[in-house]
Design an enzyme around this catalytic site. Structure first.
Site, PDB file in Angstrom:
ATOM      1  N   CYS A   8      70.299 -25.063 -63.288  1.00  0.00           N
ATOM      2  CA  CYS A   8      69.749 -26.351 -63.705  1.00  0.00           C
ATOM      3  C   CYS A   8      68.674 -26.088 -64.754  1.00  0.00           C
ATOM      4  O   CYS A   8      68.678 -25.027 -65.391  1.00  0.00           O
ATOM      5  CB  CYS A   8      69.233 -27.157 -62.511  1.00  0.00           C
ATOM      6  N   ASN A  11      65.086 -24.733 -62.137  1.00  0.00           N
ATOM      7  CA  ASN A  11      65.399 -23.849 -61.009  1.00  0.00           C
ATOM      8  C   ASN A  11      64.452 -24.057 -59.819  1.00  0.00           C
ATOM      9  O   ASN A  11      64.148 -23.106 -59.091  1.00  0.00           O
ATOM     10  CB  ASN A  11      65.427 -22.370 -61.447  1.00  0.00           C
ATOM     11  N   CYS A  13      64.683 -27.561 -58.251  1.00  0.00           N
ATOM     12  CA  CYS A  13      65.245 -28.707 -57.514  1.00  0.00           C
ATOM     13  C   CYS A  13      66.748 -28.542 -57.267  1.00  0.00           C
ATOM     14  O   CYS A  13      67.170 -28.175 -56.167  1.00  0.00           O
ATOM     15  CB  CYS A  13      64.981 -30.015 -58.255  1.00  0.00           C
ATOM     16  N   ARG A  14      67.571 -28.826 -58.289  1.00  0.00           N
ATOM     17  CA  ARG A  14      69.016 -28.918 -58.063  1.00  0.00           C
ATOM     18  C   ARG A  14      69.704 -27.585 -57.785  1.00  0.00           C
ATOM     19  O   ARG A  14      70.471 -27.469 -56.823  1.00  0.00           O
ATOM     20  CB  ARG A  14      69.694 -29.600 -59.275  1.00  0.00           C
ATOM     21  N   SER A  15      69.458 -26.570 -58.632  1.00  0.00           N
ATOM     22  CA  SER A  15      70.238 -25.322 -58.456  1.00  0.00           C
ATOM     23  C   SER A  15      69.854 -24.525 -57.207  1.00  0.00           C
ATOM     24  O   SER A  15      70.756 -23.993 -56.540  1.00  0.00           O
ATOM     25  CB  SER A  15      70.243 -24.458 -59.716  1.00  0.00           C
ATOM     26  N   ASP A 125      68.758 -35.288 -62.482  1.00  0.00           N
ATOM     27  CA  ASP A 125      67.515 -34.542 -62.271  1.00  0.00           C
ATOM     28  C   ASP A 125      66.566 -35.374 -61.404  1.00  0.00           C
ATOM     29  O   ASP A 125      66.146 -36.457 -61.811  1.00  0.00           O
ATOM     30  CB  ASP A 125      66.893 -34.269 -63.653  1.00  0.00           C
TER      31      ASP A 125
HETATM   32  P1  4NP Z   1      65.618 -28.960 -61.783  1.00  0.00           P
HETATM   33  O1  4NP Z   1      64.479 -30.087 -61.945  1.00  0.00           O
HETATM   34  O2  4NP Z   1      66.146 -28.654 -63.179  1.00  0.00           O
HETATM   35  O3  4NP Z   1      66.644 -29.625 -60.919  1.00  0.00           O
HETATM   36  O4  4NP Z   1      64.949 -27.769 -61.123  1.00  0.00           O
HETATM   37  C1  4NP Z   1      63.408 -29.944 -62.825  1.00  0.00           C
HETATM   38  C2  4NP Z   1      62.323 -29.205 -62.442  1.00  0.00           C
HETATM   39  C3  4NP Z   1      61.230 -29.094 -63.269  1.00  0.00           C
HETATM   40  C4  4NP Z   1      61.239 -29.722 -64.496  1.00  0.00           C
HETATM   41  C5  4NP Z   1      62.336 -30.460 -64.890  1.00  0.00           C
HETATM   42  C6  4NP Z   1      63.433 -30.557 -64.053  1.00  0.00           C
HETATM   43  N1  4NP Z   1      60.098 -29.641 -65.335  1.00  0.00           N
HETATM   44  O5  4NP Z   1      60.099 -30.294 -66.393  1.00  0.00           O
HETATM   45  O6  4NP Z   1      59.140 -28.929 -64.990  1.00  0.00           O
END
Ligand code: 4NP
Length: 157
Positions: A8, A11, A13-15, A125
């Site tokens: 994702c 790294n 939340c989703r992955s 997201d």
């Molecule tokens: P992820 O979510 O891609 O599912 O881990 C996010 C986590 C952090 C951020 C964006 C998306 N960020 O902008 O810090």
């Protein structure tokens, strides 16, 4: 042996959630020695960090163990892993940009294509959302991980 990397943006939340859900499916069928499962982000904002507390919470509520530290995807991952699985179209495009060979490009997939093929559906997201968004992501990922597992299980047996 099949090696799977979920990817994702951050790294956290989703992955890592997809990694935890997939590992749970693998462990339930005693197939841990047949798989390498990990996750990474296209960005390096959260290198060395634990998953988002909401990711940990939704996994715990569903009795899925989660243990991961943030890392950024590297071009070597595209050689090592058999399946590189992107959560959304931006991740997909960013991973394709670092691929160096056609063989590497062919390993890159969109997560929801395993459960709902040919629709270009994304795992949204949840980072700027609330606990409901994390629950929705958990539901989507469970469905896609099951479909992926059913497919890949055939390849390791
Ligand atoms: P992820 O979510 O891609 O599912 O881990 C996010 C986590 C952090 C951020 C964006 C998306 N960020 O902008 O810090």
């Amino acid at each position: 042996m099949k090696k799977i990397l979920f990817v994702c943006l951050g790294n956290i939340c989703r992955s890592p959630m997809a990694e935890a859900i997939f590992k749970d499916l693998v462990e339930r069928e005693n197939l841990s020695d047949k798989f390498v499962v990990d996750s990474a982000g296209t960005a390096n904002y959260h290198k060395g960090r634990n998953p988002d507390p909401r990711t940990i919470q939704v996994c715990q509520e569903n009795l899925v163990k989660i243990k991961h530290l943030g890392q950024q995807i590297n071009v070597k991952d595209l050689s090592y892993y058999d399946y590189i699985i992107a959560m959304d179209l931006q991740n997909l495009s960013n991973i394709k940009k670092i691929a160096e060979t056609k063989e590497q490009v062919n390993k890159i997939h969109l997560m929801r294509d395993f459960s709902e093929p040919h629709q270009n559906l994304i795992v949204p997201d949840p980072y700027y959302g609330n606990m409901e968004d994390f629950k929705e992501v958990f539901y989507i990922l469970t469905k896609s991980c099951k479909a992926l597992f059913d497919q890949v299980k055939e390849e390791v047996s």
